[in-house]
Design a protein around this motif. Structure first.
Motif, PDB file in Angstrom:
ATOM      1  N   VAL A  31     -14.956  12.623  32.322  1.00  0.00           N
ATOM      2  CA  VAL A  31     -16.187  11.806  31.899  1.00  0.00           C
ATOM      3  C   VAL A  31     -17.411  12.732  31.971  1.00  0.00           C
ATOM      4  N   ALA A  32     -17.765  13.060  30.672  1.00  0.00           N
ATOM      5  CA  ALA A  32     -18.668  14.143  30.541  1.00  0.00           C
ATOM      6  C   ALA A  32     -18.381  15.274  31.083  1.00  0.00           C
ATOM      7  N   GLY A  33     -17.153  15.725  31.191  1.00  0.00           N
ATOM      8  CA  GLY A  33     -16.773  17.014  31.595  1.00  0.00           C
ATOM      9  C   GLY A  33     -16.033  16.967  33.001  1.00  0.00           C
ATOM     10  N   ASP A  34     -16.634  15.922  33.888  1.00  0.00           N
ATOM     11  CA  ASP A  34     -15.838  15.862  35.153  1.00  0.00           C
ATOM     12  C   ASP A  34     -14.502  15.323  35.276  1.00  0.00           C
ATOM     13  N   PRO A  35     -13.560  15.930  35.650  1.00  0.00           N
ATOM     14  CA  PRO A  35     -12.228  15.634  35.734  1.00  0.00           C
ATOM     15  C   PRO A  35     -11.830  14.387  36.593  1.00  0.00           C
ATOM     16  N   ILE A  36     -11.095  13.495  35.997  1.00  0.00           N
ATOM     17  CA  ILE A  36     -10.454  12.667  37.065  1.00  0.00           C
ATOM     18  C   ILE A  36      -8.753  12.770  37.013  1.00  0.00           C
ATOM     19  N   GLU A 629     -21.412   6.362  24.951  1.00  0.00           N
ATOM     20  CA  GLU A 629     -21.938   7.542  24.153  1.00  0.00           C
ATOM     21  C   GLU A 629     -22.873   8.546  25.090  1.00  0.00           C
ATOM     22  N   LYS A 630     -23.241   8.173  26.345  1.00  0.00           N
ATOM     23  CA  LYS A 630     -24.004   9.207  26.905  1.00  0.00           C
ATOM     24  C   LYS A 630     -22.931  10.111  27.639  1.00  0.00           C
ATOM     25  N   TYR A 631     -22.181   9.345  28.234  1.00  0.00           N
ATOM     26  CA  TYR A 631     -20.820  10.336  28.984  1.00  0.00           C
ATOM     27  C   TYR A 631     -19.624  10.205  28.330  1.00  0.00           C
ATOM     28  N   PRO A 632     -19.155  10.964  27.409  1.00  0.00           N
ATOM     29  CA  PRO A 632     -17.934  10.810  26.546  1.00  0.00           C
ATOM     30  C   PRO A 632     -16.905  11.022  27.450  1.00  0.00           C
ATOM     31  N   ILE A 633     -15.822  10.273  27.028  1.00  0.00           N
ATOM     32  CA  ILE A 633     -14.593  10.161  27.960  1.00  0.00           C
ATOM     33  C   ILE A 633     -13.561  10.780  27.060  1.00  0.00           C
ATOM     34  N   LYS A 634     -12.774  11.703  27.599  1.00  0.00           N
ATOM     35  CA  LYS A 634     -11.459  12.456  26.828  1.00  0.00           C
ATOM     36  C   LYS A 634     -10.349  12.199  27.776  1.00  0.00           C
ATOM     37  N   ILE A 635      -9.446  11.460  27.146  1.00  0.00           N
ATOM     38  CA  ILE A 635      -8.076  11.173  27.717  1.00  0.00           C
ATOM     39  C   ILE A 635      -7.005  12.205  27.309  1.00  0.00           C
ATOM     40  N   ASN A 636      -6.399  12.506  28.208  1.00  0.00           N
ATOM     41  CA  ASN A 636      -5.215  13.508  27.856  1.00  0.00           C
ATOM     42  C   ASN A 636      -3.983  12.634  27.659  1.00  0.00           C
ATOM     43  N   LYS A 637      -3.762  12.690  26.284  1.00  0.00           N
ATOM     44  CA  LYS A 637      -2.388  11.790  25.921  1.00  0.00           C
ATOM     45  C   LYS A 637      -1.422  11.955  26.595  1.00  0.00           C
ATOM     46  N   GLU A 638      -1.093  13.482  26.607  1.00  0.00           N
ATOM     47  CA  GLU A 638       0.297  13.802  26.918  1.00  0.00           C
ATOM     48  C   GLU A 638       0.440  13.519  28.352  1.00  0.00           C
ATOM     49  N   VAL A 639      -0.617  13.599  29.059  1.00  0.00           N
ATOM     50  CA  VAL A 639      -0.456  13.263  30.616  1.00  0.00           C
ATOM     51  C   VAL A 639      -0.421  11.886  30.881  1.00  0.00           C
ATOM     52  N   LEU A 640      -1.099  11.089  30.082  1.00  0.00           N
ATOM     53  CA  LEU A 640      -1.072   9.549  30.210  1.00  0.00           C
ATOM     54  C   LEU A 640       0.560   9.209  29.778  1.00  0.00           C
ATOM     55  N   LYS A 641       0.952   9.610  28.934  1.00  0.00           N
ATOM     56  CA  LYS A 641       2.381   9.369  28.636  1.00  0.00           C
ATOM     57  C   LYS A 641       3.384   9.676  30.000  1.00  0.00           C
ATOM     58  N   LYS A 642       2.947  10.810  30.601  1.00  0.00           N
ATOM     59  CA  LYS A 642       3.895  11.065  31.770  1.00  0.00           C
ATOM     60  C   LYS A 642       3.537   9.967  32.816  1.00  0.00           C
ATOM     61  N   VAL A 643       2.366   9.445  32.956  1.00  0.00           N
ATOM     62  CA  VAL A 643       2.068   8.547  33.828  1.00  0.00           C
ATOM     63  C   VAL A 643       2.676   7.167  33.521  1.00  0.00           C
ATOM     64  N   LYS A 644       2.666   7.023  32.312  1.00  0.00           N
ATOM     65  CA  LYS A 644       3.389   5.521  31.965  1.00  0.00           C
ATOM     66  C   LYS A 644       4.922   5.545  32.458  1.00  0.00           C
ATOM     67  N   SER A 645       5.600   6.827  32.197  1.00  0.00           N
ATOM     68  CA  SER A 645       6.934   6.940  32.329  1.00  0.00           C
ATOM     69  C   SER A 645       7.039   7.140  33.961  1.00  0.00           C
ATOM     70  N   GLN A 646       5.947   7.533  34.728  1.00  0.00           N
ATOM     71  CA  GLN A 646       6.317   7.469  36.067  1.00  0.00           C
ATOM     72  C   GLN A 646       6.366   6.207  36.820  1.00  0.00           C
ATOM     73  N   ILE A 647       5.476   5.409  36.195  1.00  0.00           N
ATOM     74  CA  ILE A 647       5.157   3.959  36.628  1.00  0.00           C
ATOM     75  C   ILE A 647       6.442   3.073  36.194  1.00  0.00           C
ATOM     76  N   LYS A 648       7.093   3.288  35.092  1.00  0.00           N
ATOM     77  CA  LYS A 648       8.176   2.623  34.829  1.00  0.00           C
ATOM     78  C   LYS A 648       8.979   2.808  35.602  1.00  0.00           C
ATOM     79  N   LYS A 649       9.366   3.927  36.217  1.00  0.00           N
ATOM     80  CA  LYS A 649      10.403   4.335  37.172  1.00  0.00           C
ATOM     81  C   LYS A 649      10.344   3.777  38.825  1.00  0.00           C
ATOM     82  N   GLN A 650       9.112   3.196  38.898  1.00  0.00           N
ATOM     83  CA  GLN A 650       8.668   2.882  40.337  1.00  0.00           C
ATOM     84  C   GLN A 650       9.348   1.406  40.378  1.00  0.00           C
TER      85      GLN A 650
END
Length: 650
Positions: A31-36, A629-650
Motif C-alpha cells: 500500500v503506497a510502497g508499504d509491504p503487507i 488513488e492516493k495510496y496505490p495497491i500492488k498485489i503480487n499475483k504469484e504470491v497470491l497464487k501460492k496463498v490460495k494453494s496453501q489455503i486449499k490444503k488446510q
C-alpha cells in the motif's frame, strides 16, 4: 448504528499487526510502497474464518478486497496522525491496563475461588448475626475490647438463646443484632460469607472481623437454591383506543381456549401482547430468583411444579398473564456460569487473595528481595507529623541508597520518599509507625511490580501483544470512520436530502389493511362467523352467539396492520371484503378487510434513519475509491497464487 457497524467491522477485519517480519516472509501486496506480508494475511484470514457469516468473505479474493480496504483506511488514519491524538492515547492506555489485568492474574487461584463461588451460589443460607462496630483503623486495644465483649455475648447466646441476646443488645448505633433472612454467595462481604458457610446449621460462629467490625453469626438453615425456571407466557395489556375488549376479559377468553385443549404456543403466537416472545410461542429466557422485576410473575413461575403446568390468569404491574412451565433446574451447570462467576470474583473481596498470589509470583519472577535495612531507616525518619500532613524528608535524607530492584529497574530511597510525600496529601489513617511503614512499603512495591509487569507484558506474552495491536488499530479506524463517515448526518445535511430526493422510490411504507381478524381452532365456527360478518353483525353480538362463559371458540383482533402482523397468515390477499378461511398457527382465521391502505411514500423525516445509513454507505464507497488513488495497491499475483494453494490444503 455506529457501534453496530463498528462491531461488525472489527469482527471481520481487525487484524494482528506484526511489528517485525521475517526477511524470508513474502510480500503479498503493498500500500503506497508499504509491504503487507503473507503471514499477516493468513493469520487474519484463518482467525476470522469461523466468525464470518457471509460465504463471500470465505473466498480468498473477496477477503483480500476487504483486507486491502482495511489497510487503505489504516494508512489514511496514520497519515492524518490520529494515533497522536490525546484522546486516542488515553483510550488505548485504559484498554491496555484492563487487558493486562486479565493476563497477569494467577489463573489457578482464580479457578479455585470460582469453584468455591459456584458451590456457594448453589445454596441459600438463613442466618442472624450480632455486630459490634469497630473502625478499620482502630488501635489494638479497642479491637481486643470488642473481640472479648463479643466472646462474652457468644457465651450468653449459647446459654440463653441467640435470638434473645440479639434483640437485647441491638441499639442500632454501636451494636447491631439483625435477622438477615436467606442469602447466597456474593450477597455478603467475603469474610462474612466464609463464616456463614463454614458454620453448621444451629451453631454460632466464633467472633470474626470484617471491615464493619466484629461479628458472630447464627446459622438457622441451609437449603438448595431455588434454581432456574424457563417459562412461556401470554400477556394482555390495555391498548390505547381499544374500548371493545378489556385485557382481563381477553386473557380469560384465551384461558378458556387452553382448557378446551388448544395449544399454548399457538395462542401465544396469535394473541400475546409481548411481541418479543410471541413469535417464540411466548417463551422467555431462563431466570432465577431476583431476576424478574415482577414479583407476582416470579412467584407464580416458581409455584408451578411440573413441566407443562399452566397457571390461571393473574395480574402483575405489566399486565395480565398466563404462564406455562417449560423447564426447571436447580442451578445452571458450572461451565455455563463460569464466565459470570469469574467476573464476580474479580470484583469481590476474593480478589485480594488473587492479588496476594500475584505479588508473591512477581517477586519471585523478578528476583525481588526484602530490604529490612530500608524499612528500619524509613521507620526512623517517620513521626506523628505525617498524620498531620506536615512531615518532610530530613535534610540528610539518603536519597541515592538502593531500595529494591525489580527486573532491570533499580529503585532508590528517593522513589519511596517521593511516594510517601505524595501520599501524605491524601487521606491518611493513623497507625503505629512500624506497621505504617511496612504497609506503605508493600503498597509501593506491589504497585511498581504491576507497573513493571504491564510495561514488559508485550515482550513476555505474544498473545497479549497480538490482541493489544488488534485493538490499537481498531480504535484508530473507529476514530477515522466516525470523523469521515459516521458524522455525515451532522455536516452533510443538504447532501443527505439530495440523496433522498434521487432515491425517493426506495423509501416507502408497506401496504396495510384496516381489518377484523377472527381466529378459531374450529373451521366450522369460522364458517358461521363469516356468514354473520356478511350480514353486518357487530363483533359483540357475534361473540355472544359463538362464545359462552365456559368456552371461547373465537377471538377477534381489530387493527390496522401490515402483512408482517402475527395474526395474519403469510399468504393473505390484501383485497377488500371477507376472505376465505386460512389455516394459521395450528388453527384457522378469516379476515374481514374493511379497507386496503396503499403503499405510501415516506417523507424525509420518516425515512431519515434509513436514508442516513444508505448515504453513509454511498459516501464510504466513494471515499475508498479516492484512497485507492492516493495510496496505490500492488498485489503480487504469484504470491497470491501460492496463498490460495496453501489455503486449499488446510
Amino acid at each position: 448504528m455506529k457501534i453496530k457497524y463498528f462491531l461488525t467491522f472489527i469482527t471481520v477485519l481487525f487484524v494482528i499487526s506484526i511489528e517485525a517480519q521475517s526477511s524470508e516472509d513474502e510480500v503479498l501486496f503493498s500500500v503506497a510502497g508499504d509491504p503487507i506480508y503473507v503471514s499477516e494475511f493468513l493469520r487474519v484470514y484463518n482467525k476470522n474464518l469461523d466468525l464470518v457469516q457471509d460465504a463471500s468473505q470465505r473466498d480468498v479474493d473477496e477477503y483480500l478486497k476487504l483486507f486491502t480496504t482495511y489497510k487503505l483506511k489504516l494508512k489514511e488514519a496514520k497519515s492524518l496522525k490520529l494515533d497522536e491524538k490525546p484522546s486516542y492515547i488515553k483510550e488505548l492506555g485504559n484498554y491496555k491496563k484492563q487487558l493486562a489485568n486479565s493476563y497477569i492474574r494467577d489463573s489457578k487461584i482464580s479457578d479455585a475461588l470460582v469453584a468455591e463461588a459456584y458451590q456457594r451460589i448453589s445454596q441459600d443460607i438463613n442466618a442472624n448475626h450480632i455486630l459490634i462496630k469497630v473502625a478499620e483503623n482502630a488501635n489494638p486495644q479497642d479491637t481486643l475490647v470488642a473481640y472479648n465483649r463479643l466472646l462474652k455475648l457468644r457465651e450468653r447466646a449459647l446459654a440463653e438463646g441467640f435470638d434473645k441476646v440479639r434483640k437485647e443488645v441491638h441499639n442500632g448505633r454501636t451494636v447491631f443484632g439483625e435477622e438477615l433472612g436467606y442469602f447466597t454467595g456474593f450477597r455478603m462481604v467475603y469474610k462474612f460469607e466464609n463464616a456463614a458457610f463454614n458454620t453448621p446449621v444451629g451453631e454460632i460462629s466464633m467472633p470474626f472481623r470484617t471491615r464493619f467490625g466484629y461479628h458472630i453469626v447464627n446459622v438457622l438453615d441451609k437449603r438448595k437454591s431455588r434454581g432456574e425456571r424457563t417459562v412461556a407466557h401470554i400477556m394482555m395489556v390495555s391498548k390505547k383506543g381499544d374500548t371493545l375488549t378489556k385485557p382481563e376479559e381477553r386473557i380469560q377468553e384465551i384461558y378458556n381456549k387452553l382448557k378446551q385443549g388448544e395449544e399454548f404456543e399457538a395462542l401465544a403466537k396469535q394473541f400475546s401482547d409481548d411481541k418479543n416472545s410471541a413469535s417464540r410461542g411466548g417463551k422467555l429466557a431462563p431466570f432465577s430468583s431476583g431476576q424478574i422485576r415482577a414479583k407476582k410473575f416470579e412467584d407464580m413461575a416458581f409455584s408451578l411444579e411440573n413441566e407443562g403446568d399452566v397457571s390461571e390468569p393473574f395480574q402483575s404491574q405489566f399486565g395480565w398473564h398466563i404462564v406455562k412451565l417449560l423447564n426447571k433446574k436447580l442451578i445452571p451447570p458450572f461451565e455455563d456460569m463460569k464466565p459470570e462467576l469469574e467476573g464476580k470474583v474479580k470484583r469481590d473481596d476474593r480478589s485480594k487473595l488473587i492479588d496476594e498470589a500475584l505479588y508473591s509470583s512477581l517477586k519471585k519472577q523478578y528476583g525481588v528481595n526484602e530490604n529490612q535495612k530500608a524499612l528500619d531507616y524509613f521507620q526512623s525518619i517517620l513521626n506523628d507529623t505525617y498524620f498531620k500532613r506536615s512531615w518532610t524528608l530530613p535534610e540528610d535524607f539518603k536519597a541515592t541508597e538502593n531500595l529494591v530492584k525489580i527486573g532491570n529497574r533499580q529503585f532508590k530511597y528517593s522513589d519511596f520518599g517521593a511516594y510517601l510525600m505524595a501520599k501524605q496529601k491524601g487521606r491518611v489513617i493513623k497507625k503505629p509507625l512500624k506497621a505504617f511503614t511496612k504497609t506503605n512499603y508493600e503498597t509501593f512495591l506491589n504497585e511498581n511490580l504491576i507497573k513493571y509487569k504491564e510495561a514488559n507484558l508485550e515482550k513476555e506474552n505474544e498473545e497479549y501483544a497480538h490482541i493489544l495491536n488488534e485493538y490499537r488499530d481498531g480504535l484508530l479506524l473507529f476514530d477515522l470512520m466516525e470523523n469521515t463517515i459516521w458524522n455525515a448526518a451532522k455536516t452533510d445535511s443538504l447532501e443527505i436530502k439530495d440523496y433522498y430526493t434521487k432515491h425517493k422510490t426506495s423509501y416507502t411504507s408497506p401496504k396495510k389493511i384496516d381489518a377484523v381478524v377472527a381466529s378459531s381452532s374450529k373451521q366450522k365456527v369460522l364458517k358461521k362467523v363469516a356468514k354473520l360478518l356478511e350480514k353486518g353483525t357487530n363483533i359483540d353480538t357475534i361473540k355472544k352467539q359463538i362464545n359462552s362463559k365456559e368456552t371461547t371458540d373465537v377471538i377477534f383482533t381489530i387493527d390496522i396492520m401490515d402483512a408482517s402482523n402475527q395474526v395474519l397468515p403469510k399468504d393473505i390477499l390484501f383485497k377488500k371484503g371477507i376472505s376465505e378461511i386460512y389455516k394459521h398457527n395450528k388453527g384457522y382465521v378469516i379476515v374481514d378487510i374493511k379497507e386496503v391502505l396503499p403503499q405510501l411514500q415516506k417523507s424525509f423525516e420518516e425515512a431519515k434513519g434509513h436514508v442516513i445509513s444508505d448515504y453513509q454507505t454511498y459516501k464510504e464507497d466513494n471515499w475508498v475509491n479516492t484512497l485507492k488513488e492516493k495510496y496505490p495497491i500492488k498485489i503480487n499475483k504469484e504470491v497470491l497464487k501460492k496463498v490460495k494453494s496453501q489455503i486449499k490444503k488446510q
